[in-house]
Design an enzyme around this catalytic site. Structure first.
Site, PDB file in Angstrom:
ATOM      1  N   GLU A   1     -16.788  65.307  73.761  1.00  0.00           N
ATOM      2  CA  GLU A   1     -16.918  64.391  72.615  1.00  0.00           C
ATOM      3  C   GLU A   1     -15.995  64.768  71.463  1.00  0.00           C
ATOM      4  O   GLU A   1     -15.406  63.904  70.814  1.00  0.00           O
ATOM      5  CB  GLU A   1     -18.369  64.335  72.138  1.00  0.00           C
ATOM      6  CG  GLU A   1     -19.301  63.538  73.043  1.00  0.00           C
ATOM      7  CD  GLU A   1     -19.779  64.297  74.267  1.00  0.00           C
ATOM      8  OE1 GLU A   1     -19.549  65.532  74.328  1.00  0.00           O
ATOM      9  OE2 GLU A   1     -20.381  63.681  75.166  1.00  0.00           O
TER      10      GLU A   1
ATOM     11  N   HIS B   1     -31.613  60.162  73.897  1.00  0.00           N
ATOM     12  CA  HIS B   1     -30.921  58.921  74.269  1.00  0.00           C
ATOM     13  C   HIS B   1     -31.420  57.739  73.450  1.00  0.00           C
ATOM     14  O   HIS B   1     -31.290  56.597  73.864  1.00  0.00           O
ATOM     15  CB  HIS B   1     -31.113  58.620  75.762  1.00  0.00           C
ATOM     16  CG  HIS B   1     -30.423  59.598  76.660  1.00  0.00           C
ATOM     17  ND1 HIS B   1     -30.914  60.851  76.912  1.00  0.00           N
ATOM     18  CD2 HIS B   1     -29.257  59.517  77.358  1.00  0.00           C
ATOM     19  CE1 HIS B   1     -30.098  61.495  77.732  1.00  0.00           C
ATOM     20  NE2 HIS B   1     -29.088  60.715  78.007  1.00  0.00           N
TER      21      HIS B   1
END
Lengths: 333, 331
Positions: free
Chosen positions: A69, A136
């Site tokens: 990321e 999530h």
């Protein structure tokens, strides 16, 4: 001569369809646009927002990256400062936390420090309501809104999803584009093929009312509209403002909506403490205290990690039901 | 560990002017930093002073091997890279003195500057973070049809970060022409290499990324420059990342606030005897590239530039407080 529906391309489009359509149009119209992230290539992304784009535009324009990321955002900074318009997909907003320094220390400060523009768009699927659990389902808009140099948009409807995505990519600054996973396939609109960009920084009143005003965004716009339907049956008219852009947010539309009802409820899916609603409430208190007949109220998630079990998540996540309860209290104050 | 003693290298394989340019860059950096240190102790500098004493051969030797389209992400001790790419000494003083006329217009301090029109990025303090920026920058330039390469500079400490790993792996996967210049100066602030990593050499990690690793004597500008010319030449033809580990020692503290008492005296003496500027003078005179007198002339020209740069920067204004809110966003 009137066009038929088929000729205008009016079809029922989901939120995620509109994201894909905007990406496709951006890739077609602007050679500087590249789309990359984890699994966005042939696989089409974890939520299929990029399905078919690599096939149409090639691996040079649409490509998979390693699970990195920080390097994804860092490389986007490099590309953006060399003339490209990178659009990144963070597979889940939750994963952006491992790259925050690249976004908030690096991308967000470059123009202030050096005068060089950093036009990157970070798409970040966010939000819960589907059993995603603590890693999530997060809603972290408050972090990005806190950082000078970033812009933050958060569409609630398919038409805004595509219009805001185009505006985000055309903007010369780093823009965090929050897209709500719950809305991907739950929200549909009949829309034509052609569309206009939706300007950054402009809220939309999506329901007019006189008894109370809800200021909200993202998936909570739909919960708020459902709550307004419930109260409409009781002869209570609720105004609902969809912020659409969180930074810079639309003070004027908020104040006008507060002035119309003198009672305001701020609703968001994110945690309550230091949530974006605190900024909205403070802004109203600073500039519109004289307009209020009741204390500003908030409906937000409780300050606990996002739970997994449906029995817990259903009470964790704000819903039309909790909004109705708050509205009744607000109106009766 | 010197691998490429310049005594065995042929300096005549490249033009004389190139060597003199490298020497000049090293002098400009060294003398500018000497002046900075004096100003720091006179409390005429705002914030810290971080220097590249002992690292001049690395920045100058690498950056002078770059072409017009190449990109650089220099780190704390790489004033040489900025100067080699065209930054003026005047701009350096403006930066350290927080002048409105400087590269960051007084918005950021000391080593956090860089001019993109010279292919140089301004670093952030988070070590390792700039490597992936260099990667993306050169990916974009390649896409635009330029045969660019990037040079990203890190210390031994930054090799322990997740960002180092992410970016080097990423560059390897995409065959990005990236030279990762590891300035192994043996201390990350006060932490010695023995507490930073356990491989023998940092380039031992290169095979793990599926790339090549090269070691060079970081106090020998001739060795650094010739090796990097070779690597960069190959990289332009066959894009791929390479790790370059340059052995050196940080001669002063992390910053001027730090007396570096944790560095053993014997180690300091060993590297002081191999000072990169002294080495370079010896290489250039031994190879009859320049006479000592010619090099002395360069020295005094640099000193004059520094005197003038400092005086001019001093006379320029700091940013107007009324401009505080400007420039956060691009229009």
């Amino acid at each position: 001569m009137t066009q038929t529906l088929a000729e205008t391309g009016v079809v029922e489009r989901t939120y995620v369809d509109c994201i894909r359509q905007a990406l496709q149009q951006l890739l077609r119209d602007d050679d500087r646009v590249v789309v990359f992230g984890e699994d966005v290539g042939a696989f089409g992304g974890a939520f299929k927002a990029t399905l078919g784009l690599q096939e149409e535009f090639g691996r040079d324009r649409v490509f998979d990256t390693p699970i990195a990321e920080s390097a994804i955002i860092g490389s986007a900074i490099g590309m953006a400062t060399q003339g490209l318009r990178p659009i990144i997909e963070m597979q889940f907003l939750d994963f952006m936390n491992t790259a925050l320094h690249q976004l908030i220390n690096n991308a967000a400060t470059i123009h202030f420090r050096t005068g060089n523009a950093v036009p990157i768009t970070v798409r970040a699927p966010c939000g819960g309501g589907f059993g995603g659990g603590p890693f999530h389902s997060e809603e972290l808009e408050t972090i990005f809104c806190h950082m000078p140099g970033l812009k933050v948009v958060y569409p609630a409807f398919p038409c805004d999803a595509r219009g805001l995505l185009v505006s985000a990519v055309e903007d010369p600054n780093p823009v965090v584009y929050l897209e709500n996973k719950y809305l991907y396939r739950h929200v549909k609109e009949c829309l034509a093929d052609n569309f206009e960009p939706v300007p950054i920084g402009v809220a939309r009143v999506c329901r007019r009312g006189s008894d109370a005003t809800i200021i909200t965004y993202g998936a909570m716009v739909h919960e708020s509209l459902a709550a307004a339907d419930v109260l409409a049956a009781e002869e209570r008219q609720i105004m609902v403002v969809d912020l659409r852009t969180l930074k810079p947010y639309d003070h004027d539309t908020i104040l006008a909506a507060v002035a119309a009802t003198n009672r305001v409820l701020v609703v968001h899916e994110a945690w309550r403490c230091c949530g974006f609603g605190a900024e909205i409430a403070a802004g109203i208190a600073e500039r519109g205290f004289h307009l209020l007949d009741a204390p500003i109220m908030r409906v937000a998630a409780p300050d606990v990690p996002i739970p997994f079990a449906p029995s817990l998540e259903s009470v964790y996540r704000p819903s039309a039901g909790t909004i109705v309860e708050a509205l009744r209290e607000l109106i009766e104050y | 560990m010197p691998v490429c003693p310049s005594s065995s290298l042929d300096l005549n394989q490249i033009p004389r002017n190139q060597w003199l340019a490298i020497y000049r860059t090293m002098c400009r950096a060294r003398f500018t930093e000497q002046r900075m240190i004096r100003l720091y102790h006179q409390a005429k500098i705002f914030g810290g002073v971080y220097t590249g004493f002992g690292h001049e051969a690395i920045g100058a030797g690498t950056a002078h091997a770059g072409g017009d389209n190449d990109l650089f992400t220099p780190c704390i001790r790489d004033l040489t890279v900025h100067l080699a790419r065209g930054l003026s000494v005047l701009d350096v003083f403006r930066q350290f003195l927080a002048r409105a006329t400087g590269p960051t217009r007084g918005r950021d301090g000391n080593v956090h500057y860089g001019r993109l029109d010279q292919g140089v990025y301004a670093m952030i303090s988070h070590l390792g973070a700039m490597i992936s920026v260099a990667v993306g920058g050169v990916m974009a330039r390649r896409r635009q049809g330029l045969d660019a390469v990037a040079m990203a500079y890190v210390g031994d400490g930054a090799t322990s970060t997740g960002d180092f790993h992410e970016a080097v792996n990423y560059a390897s996967v995409f065959d990005v022409p990236l030279l990762v210049v590891i300035e192994n100066n043996q201390f990350a602030y006060s932490t010695p290499n023995s507490q930073q990593y356990r491989c023998k050499h940092l380039i031992d990690r290169a095979p793990g990324y599926g790339i090549e690793g090269v070691q060079v004597d970081g106090n020998d500008a001739v060795a650094v420059h010739l090796k990097v010319r070779e690597i960069v030449g190959e990289m332009r033809q066959t894009p791929r990342p390479v790790l370059l580990e340059c052995d050196t020692l940080r001669i002063r503290g992390h910053g001027e606030h730090d007396d570096a008492g944790y560095i053993p005296e014997a180690l300091k003496a060993e590297y002081a005897a191999r000072d990169p500027l002294d080495n370079m003078r010896r290489s250039l005179t031994d190879a009859e590239i320049a006479t000592a007198r010619e090099l002395d002339t360069i020295d005094s020209e640099c000193q004059q530039e520094i005197d003038e740069g400092y005086q001019q920067a001093l006379a320029e204004p700091m940013p107007d407080p009324a401009t505080l809110l400007e420039g956060v966003y691009a229009e």
